[in-house]
Motif scaffolding. Structure first.
Motif, PDB file in Angstrom:
ATOM      1  N   HIS B 125     -88.227 -38.875 -10.725  1.00 41.67           N
ATOM      2  CA  HIS B 125     -88.380 -39.645 -11.964  1.00 41.67           C
ATOM      3  C   HIS B 125     -89.170 -40.945 -11.800  1.00 41.67           C
ATOM      4  O   HIS B 125     -89.196 -41.795 -12.703  1.00 41.67           O
ATOM      5  CB  HIS B 125     -87.016 -39.889 -12.611  1.00 41.67           C
ATOM      6  CG  HIS B 125     -86.393 -38.605 -13.071  1.00 41.67           C
ATOM      7  ND1 HIS B 125     -85.326 -38.016 -12.436  1.00 41.67           N
ATOM      8  CD2 HIS B 125     -86.752 -37.764 -14.067  1.00 41.67           C
ATOM      9  CE1 HIS B 125     -85.046 -36.870 -13.034  1.00 41.67           C
ATOM     10  NE2 HIS B 125     -85.894 -36.690 -14.019  1.00 41.67           N
ATOM     11  N   MET B 217     -89.238 -38.568 -18.378  1.00 49.00           N
ATOM     12  CA  MET B 217     -89.027 -37.114 -18.409  1.00 49.00           C
ATOM     13  C   MET B 217     -90.326 -36.309 -18.397  1.00 49.00           C
ATOM     14  O   MET B 217     -90.298 -35.091 -18.600  1.00 49.00           O
ATOM     15  CB  MET B 217     -88.134 -36.729 -19.591  1.00 49.00           C
ATOM     16  CG  MET B 217     -86.680 -37.154 -19.362  1.00 49.00           C
ATOM     17  SD  MET B 217     -85.533 -36.500 -20.590  1.00 49.00           S
ATOM     18  CE  MET B 217     -85.471 -34.760 -20.170  1.00 49.00           C
ATOM     19  N   THR B 301     -82.845 -42.384 -17.376  1.00 45.42           N
ATOM     20  CA  THR B 301     -83.464 -42.005 -18.640  1.00 45.42           C
ATOM     21  C   THR B 301     -82.975 -42.889 -19.786  1.00 45.42           C
ATOM     22  O   THR B 301     -83.769 -43.366 -20.600  1.00 45.42           O
ATOM     23  CB  THR B 301     -83.150 -40.531 -18.965  1.00 45.42           C
ATOM     24  OG1 THR B 301     -83.403 -39.747 -17.810  1.00 45.42           O
ATOM     25  CG2 THR B 301     -83.977 -40.014 -20.123  1.00 45.42           C
ATOM     26  N   ASN B 382     -81.249 -36.369 -17.711  1.00 45.35           N
ATOM     27  CA  ASN B 382     -82.557 -35.725 -17.827  1.00 45.35           C
ATOM     28  C   ASN B 382     -82.612 -34.261 -17.419  1.00 45.35           C
ATOM     29  O   ASN B 382     -83.631 -33.609 -17.593  1.00 45.35           O
ATOM     30  CB  ASN B 382     -83.572 -36.531 -17.006  1.00 45.35           C
ATOM     31  CG  ASN B 382     -82.979 -36.942 -15.669  1.00 45.35           C
ATOM     32  OD1 ASN B 382     -82.497 -36.100 -14.920  1.00 45.35           O
ATOM     33  ND2 ASN B 382     -82.978 -38.235 -15.374  1.00 45.35           N
TER      34      ASN B 382
END
Lengths: 165, 421
Positions: B125, B217, B301, B382
């Motif tokens: 990420h 994402m 996220t 996520n």
């Protein structure tokens, strides 16, 4: 050259099922290998033998960047992975640790679980000895072959630094 | 032929006048990141290869966020390995318990990443920093080791998908809904090997927190990176944080895109992803009433202050439904403190939520909310892969903070509107 029986999986095999996060604190590749694939194939570890080949569909190795995934697959005895396509971090990780992967959608589709398959890394030719069919994987660019020939990314960088001294 | 924003950043960091999709280049790195799961593996390959120094002790960030505060002895050993390495090379940016936050919320907040940067992180990420107009991508541990040793790494220059954003988000619709909608549209490998470049007048309507959530994402669509243009909101965000000079790159007008997608923000509805792929999207109206056992609000996220505000607005004067466990995890210490000052923590605790110190914990089924067989969570995280949050027969539904909170109150999948009136 690699030769072995095929363990076959579908599309989007993610690194969480290759090696679940609950085992990421395992201290060695051998410890990781004990749990390789267990969330989608509980019998894999029991049945895999040294040299066997893993075949996946599209986007193999998606999700988490954990390098533990190719490390676990290699430590389980698998000699190479053939897939229709690879998720990009898995692709980098495999090249960087010198673990052979081959992108070949046709082979990924036609090879069956349990088939005996051989792979010639120098030519990229994949032979399904059970069905007699042959396939050719896309060749790596020269730059990537340079990393593989050096024995992985770190030896490649080390050699480059020495050359610049 | 022109270059995309990503291509321009890569060209500049490779010292080349231009690059095109497919080129293999070696680019200079502005920051190299690792966490408690990936750093120990990088330390081993770094040492095994015989390296004895790092390229720049100020350009490496080691963030112990996944299993911390350590959940067991094995995790403690991993943290010890990472800590020892940081000490050995006098790494400036080691974040440990007490000051640690979830890496992708922490690094932008601390000003360690900014516009025009080229960043790798041994965590998928890492693409989050594209929200700031940086090229930022997730890699493995060997890449991290290489980056620490050499200050550069190899990249294949990506082609791009352009996502035109138009219109304005409606009430209870957020950045999470935008990115889930996009992943549903193009699939989990829809952007494989590509950059996702956001553009259009709709960008200005998105808060920085929304942009972080969206860029975060990009990897769930297979993307190499996600990237936003730099505007006034970006400059305002980095103003008192980012220590290095801001370099703004813009895509050329004749940049080539493999695909263009337009999303009208005003038409989006709250969106969720059902098990077991982020691309398995539905609007909330299609899934109302689905049973849940757990609710997780947090992660790289959706653990930022605006996420907690959105959740707290739902919990205010309400309680978590009987039979549901709700876990709220502020992403960083600053977010935690701010939530305390604003009274959000009191709202959560009064509503019956468990509030924890920052950790990735439950998102990856590590600790702090692992599920048993047959259980189902709604989570602002996520990934909803098989076994991601615990037992292989447990399930995760991905959603925004507003939807997750409303579902926790209702005891099943619900929207905030279901609680009104």
């Amino acid at each position: 050259m690699a030769q072995g029986r095929v363990f076959k999986y579908g599309d989007n095999v993610d690194t969480d099922v290759i090696i679940p996060a609950r085992y990421l604190n395992a201290p060695s590749p051998e410890d990781l290998a004990k749990h390789c694939m267990e969330d989608i194939d509980i019998d894999f570890v029991k049945n895999v033998q040294a040299g066997d080949i893993m075949v996946g569909g599209a986007n193999f190795g998606c999700g988490s960047s954990r390098e533990h995934a190719p490390i676990a697959i290699r430590a389980s005895g698998i000699s190479c992975v053939i897939a229709a396509s690879f998720a990009r971090i898995f692709y980098r990780n495999a090249i960087n640790i010198g673990f052979p992967i081959l992108e070949c959608p046709e082979a990924a589709e036609k090879i069956n679980a349990g088939d005996k398959v051989s792979v010639d890394f120098s030519t990229g030719v994949i032979t399904d000895e059970t069905t007699g069919e042959t396939f050719r994987a896309a060749a790596f660019p020269a730059f990537i072959n340079g990393i593989i020939d050096a024995g992985g990314l770190l030896p490649y960088i080390k050699a480059k630094q020495e050359a610049n001294k | 032929m022109g270059m995309t924003m990503t291509q321009k950043i890569l060209a500049a960091h490779a010292g080349l006048p231009s690059v095109k999709a497919g080129d293999l280049i070696e680019a200079r790195l502005d920051l190299v990141l690792g966490n408690d799961v990936t750093t120990p593996v990088a330390v081993k390959v770094f040492d095994d290869a015989g390296f004895t120094k790092v390229f720049d002790k100020d350009r490496i960030a080691i963030v112990l966020d996944h299993y911390t505060p350590c959940k067991d002895i094995k995790s403690a050993q991993l943290c010890a390995t990472a800590r020892d390495f940081a000490k050995r090379f006098d790494i400036t940016h080691l974040y440990d318990v007490g000051c640690v936050g979830i890496e992708h919320a922490l690094l932008p907040e601390k000003g360690l990443v900014g516009p025009g940067d080229c960043i790798i992180g041994a965590d998928s990420h890492t693409c989050t920093y594209g929200a700031l107009g940086a090229f930022s991508t997730g890699v493995g541990s060997t890449d991290m080791a290489a980056g620490m040793a050499a200050g550069e790494n190899w990249f294949k220059v990506p082609s791009a998908i352009k996502v035109n954003l138009v219109g304005k988000l409606q009430k209870y619709v957020s950045g999470k809904d935008v990115i889930l909608h996009l992943i549903g549209l193009i699939g989990v490998d829809g952007a494989l090997y590509k950059s996702i470049e956001f553009a259009g007048e709709g960008v200005a309507e998105l808060s920085m927190d929304d942009r972080f959530t969206i860029a975060n994402m990009a990897i769930e669509a297979g993307g190499k990176n996600g990237i936003f243009p730099v505007d006034e909101k970006t400059m305002e965000y980095v103003k008192d944080r980012f220590q290095r000079p801001v370099v703004v790159y813009e895509a050329d007008e004749d940049a080539e895109y493999e695909q263009e997608v337009t999303i009208d923000l005003s038409e989006l509805k709250p969106t969720v992803s059902l098990p077991h792929l982020p691309s398995n999207t539905k609007t909330i109206d299609e899934v109302k009433g689905m049973h849940i056992d757990q609710c997780v609000i947090g992660s790289c996220t959706n653990g930022r202050i605006s996420d907690l505000r959105a959740a707290a607005a739902i919990f205010k004067g309400r309680t978590v439904a009987a039979g549901v466990r709700c876990i709220v995890i502020p992403a960083t210490q600053d977010v935690y403190l701010q939530a305390m000052k604003e009274g959000l923590l009191e709202t959560f605790i009064t509503a019956g939520c468990a509030v924890s110190t920052p950790t990735c914990g439950p998102c990856l089924g590590g600790h702090m909310g692992v599920m048993s067989e047959g259980e189902r969570a709604v989570a602002t995280t996520n990934r909803n892969f098989v076994g991601r949050m615990g037992h292989t027969k447990s399930e995760v539904i991905l959603a925004s903070p507003a939807i997750a909170a409303a579902s926790a109150v209702k005891g099943c999948m619900a929207s905030p509107e279901d609680l009104e009136g």
